[in-house]
Design an enzyme around this catalytic site. Structure first.
Site, PDB file in Angstrom:
ATOM      1  N   LYS A  70       0.775  -1.146   0.133  1.00 51.46           N
ATOM      2  CA  LYS A  70      -0.069   0.144   0.011  1.00 51.46           C
ATOM      3  C   LYS A  70       0.865   1.099   0.169  1.00 51.46           C
ATOM      4  O   LYS A  70       2.026   1.123   0.564  1.00 51.46           O
ATOM      5  CB  LYS A  70      -0.886  -0.021   1.250  1.00 51.46           C
ATOM      6  CG  LYS A  70      -2.093   0.886   1.320  1.00 51.46           C
ATOM      7  CD  LYS A  70      -2.710   0.939   2.554  1.00 51.46           C
ATOM      8  CE  LYS A  70      -3.868   2.052   2.685  1.00 51.46           C
ATOM      9  NZ  LYS A  70      -4.799   1.478   3.617  1.00 51.46           N
ATOM     10  N   SER A 111      -9.618   2.047   2.956  1.00 50.95           N
ATOM     11  CA  SER A 111      -8.728   2.768   2.069  1.00 50.95           C
ATOM     12  C   SER A 111      -7.821   1.888   1.245  1.00 50.95           C
ATOM     13  O   SER A 111      -7.108   2.396   0.494  1.00 50.95           O
ATOM     14  CB  SER A 111      -7.917   3.870   2.895  1.00 50.95           C
ATOM     15  OG  SER A 111      -7.258   3.154   3.794  1.00 50.95           O
ATOM     16  N   SER A 155      -9.923  -0.512   7.139  1.00 53.50           N
ATOM     17  CA  SER A 155      -9.194  -0.389   5.704  1.00 53.50           C
ATOM     18  C   SER A 155      -8.617  -1.596   5.220  1.00 53.50           C
ATOM     19  O   SER A 155      -8.454  -1.623   3.933  1.00 53.50           O
ATOM     20  CB  SER A 155      -8.336   0.960   5.597  1.00 53.50           C
ATOM     21  OG  SER A 155      -9.137   1.737   5.454  1.00 53.50           O
TER      22      SER A 155
HETATM   23  N1  GLN Z   1     -13.144   4.354   6.752  1.00 58.70           N
HETATM   24  C1  GLN Z   1     -12.672   4.709   7.741  1.00 58.70           C
HETATM   25  C2  GLN Z   1     -12.146   6.118   7.545  1.00 58.70           C
HETATM   26  O1  GLN Z   1     -12.413   6.698   6.761  1.00 58.70           O
HETATM   27  C3  GLN Z   1     -11.415   3.880   7.980  1.00 58.70           C
HETATM   28  C4  GLN Z   1     -10.252   4.182   7.129  1.00 58.70           C
HETATM   29  C5  GLN Z   1      -8.936   3.300   7.378  1.00 58.70           C
HETATM   30  O2  GLN Z   1      -9.280   2.255   7.950  1.00 58.70           O
HETATM   31  N2  GLN Z   1      -7.969   3.713   7.056  1.00 58.70           N
HETATM   32  O3  GLN Z   1     -11.232   6.608   8.574  1.00 58.70           O
END
Ligand code: GLN
Length: 483
Positions: A76, A151, A175
């Site tokens: 990532k 994400s 995410s």
């Molecule tokens: N959807 C959550 C956020 O936007 C989690 C994102 C993540 O785990 N990086 O904060």
């Protein structure tokens, strides 16, 4: 070749059926051919990949072995990679070449992995759809009109489309698990502190945790083994021995106490998903598990608490991107304030700016007690709920998401609608617990995930349950048409 799992690749390499160089070339060609449909990569690292593959082949030829030696993966794009762009999905870091490798990257490279590239992601890991990336949205290989989740949507789409067997990802509020659910993968968020955050660009430091995204629990065990461990460079890393995760896969589930929280099946859950979760419960019962209804009464407060704490930490973490030290700098600044304002205004996208503002507000002198402190108290209540539940059960089971992957753009005008989709995943981050999502079936041709949560450092238990489930179901073997 592209259908092989990490475990199959390890066996093929050990048996000299193919070399890591051959496999790497085949996957790079597949990425070149298919990724334009998905947009799952921000950067490809062909030269690095080929040199790592040759080095891995040479290590095997000299008698070395190891499940990750010669295994192609991707990172990532928030894991720092020395000399390679590490963008975090943001214009702010579009030209940033990290001066060092993140601990996870260095550990995996030492184990012999081959880095094919850096995967697309929501900007600064903020999002549940992978639509906020400066490099454009990622598409879901199961239906190119739908989001892959976020994400870590790039890692998920690439693995689901068989562009590579596994990838690293991070989970601040879901995410890893949510994109795993949306793309028919297995993804594991480890216990907070199990995997080093050093060199992982921070979103919300008390919640962020790196982990594996792969097709099977067996492969998650292999990749996690290479990622986990104490790191003196990360002050929240925990100095606990790392068990042999692959050795934990084969335990019997006889007598395993599975807690099913009644709050998970309330309004908002797609009834078709509820049915698939019930089916997965029946599967575990067949394997000897004992099901208990439990309650997590404070779950309803978790979303508001998370969406105060995460932006608060983000507003602090992202203050370093000021146009002075590194990252995007505006043209011809008139004075220091102009430099800050325009560099940050141009470098950050809309969702990141929204969260910085929410976070700075929640931390400001007059509002700290009302919002941030209150949210931290809720966080403790959420954790206490889990602690009392784990007095009665060994794992907790429920849906990973309330709905399957939505259409691209469907939630763009309503950020709160997107935040609500995180209802089942964020509690594990608030409490620091490990969680896993695994394939449980399909709704309208779109994958659905079932989530398992376990007590601290019981990643092995999650992988064991998921592996036994996967030996008896075939959802995880389904492949998206066209890939
Ligand atoms: N959807 C959550 C956020 O936007 C989690 C994102 C993540 O785990 N990086 O904060």
């Amino acid at each position: 070749m592209h259908h092989m799992t990490l475990a199959e690749i390890a066996r093929g390499l050990a048996d000299k059926k193919f070399s890591s160089e051959e496999l790497t070339k085949a996957l790079l060609a597949r990425i070149a051919q298919l990724d334009p449909q998905l947009n799952s990569f921000i950067s490809l690292t062909q030269e690095l990949a080929l040199s790592q593959a040759k080095a891995a082949d040479a290590r095997r030829a000299s008698g070395e072995s190891g499940a990750l030696l010669g295994a192609p993966i991707a990172h990532k794009d928030l894991f720092c990679t020395q000399g390679i762009r590490t963008s975090c999905g943001s214009k702010m870091l579009d030209n940033f070449k990290a001066p060092y490798d993140a601990t996870v990257v260095a550990k995996l490279a030492a184990a012999g992995t081959v880095t094919l590239g850096k995967t697309n992601m929501d900007e600064f890991a903020m999002g549940s759809a992978n639509e906020s990336s400066y490099y454009g949205a990622v598409k879901n290989p199961w239906n190119l009109e739908h989001v892959p989740g976020g994400s870590s949507g790039g890692s998920a789409a690439a693995v689901a489309a068989r562009l590579l067997p596994a990838a690293t990802a991070t989970d601040t509020g879901g995410s890893i698990r949510q994109p795993a659910a949306f793309t028919n993968l297995t993804g594991l968020k480890p216990t907070y502190g199990r995997v080093s955050r050093w060199g992982m660009i921070a979103y919300a430091s008390s919640l962020d945790q790196g982990g594996p995204l792969a097709r099977t629990a067996e492969d998650c065990a292999i990749l996690l083994q290479g990622m986990a461990g104490f790191d003196p460079n990360d002050s929240t890393s925990i100095d606990e021995p790392v068990p042999d995760y692959s050795a934990s896969l084969n335990g019997s589930l006889q007598g395993l106490r599975v807690g099913v929280p009644k709050e998970y099946f309330g309004a908002g859950l797609d009834p078709r998903i509820a049915e698939l979760i019930q089916n997965s419960i029946k599967e575990l019962e067949k394997l000897g598990a004992v099901i208990k209804q439990i309650s997590l009464p404070n779950m309803q407060h978790a979303i508001p608490a998370y969406y105060v704490i995460a932006p608060a930490e983000a507003s602090s973490n992202l203050s370093r991107f000021d146009g002075v030290r590194f990252g995007h700098r505006c043209e011809n600044p008139q004075n220091l304030i102009d430099l800050y304002k325009r560099s940050r205004g141009e470098g950050f996208g809309a969702e990141v700016q929204r969260r910085i503002m929410v976070g700075a507000y929640a931390l400001s002198a007059g509002y700290y007690d009302a919002y941030y402190l209150k949210a931290q108290k809720i966080r403790r209540l959420v954790k206490n709920d889990f602690m009392s539940a784990f007095n009665e059960v060994d794992i907790i089971l429920g849906p990973t998401t309330p709905n399957p992957a939505w259409k691209l753009g469907a939630k763009n005008s309503d950020p709160i609608a997107e935040y609500l989709e995180d209802v089942y995943t964020i509690t594990a981050n608030l409490a620091g617990l490990p969680g896993l999502s695994m394939p449980a079936g399909f709704v309208d041709g779109l994958p659905v995930g079932v989530q398992l949560l376990a007590p601290y450092f019981q990643e092995g238990r999650l992988l064991n349950v998921a592996h036994q489930y996967q030996l008896n179901t075939d959802w995880h073997t389904r492949t998206p048409t066209g890939f």
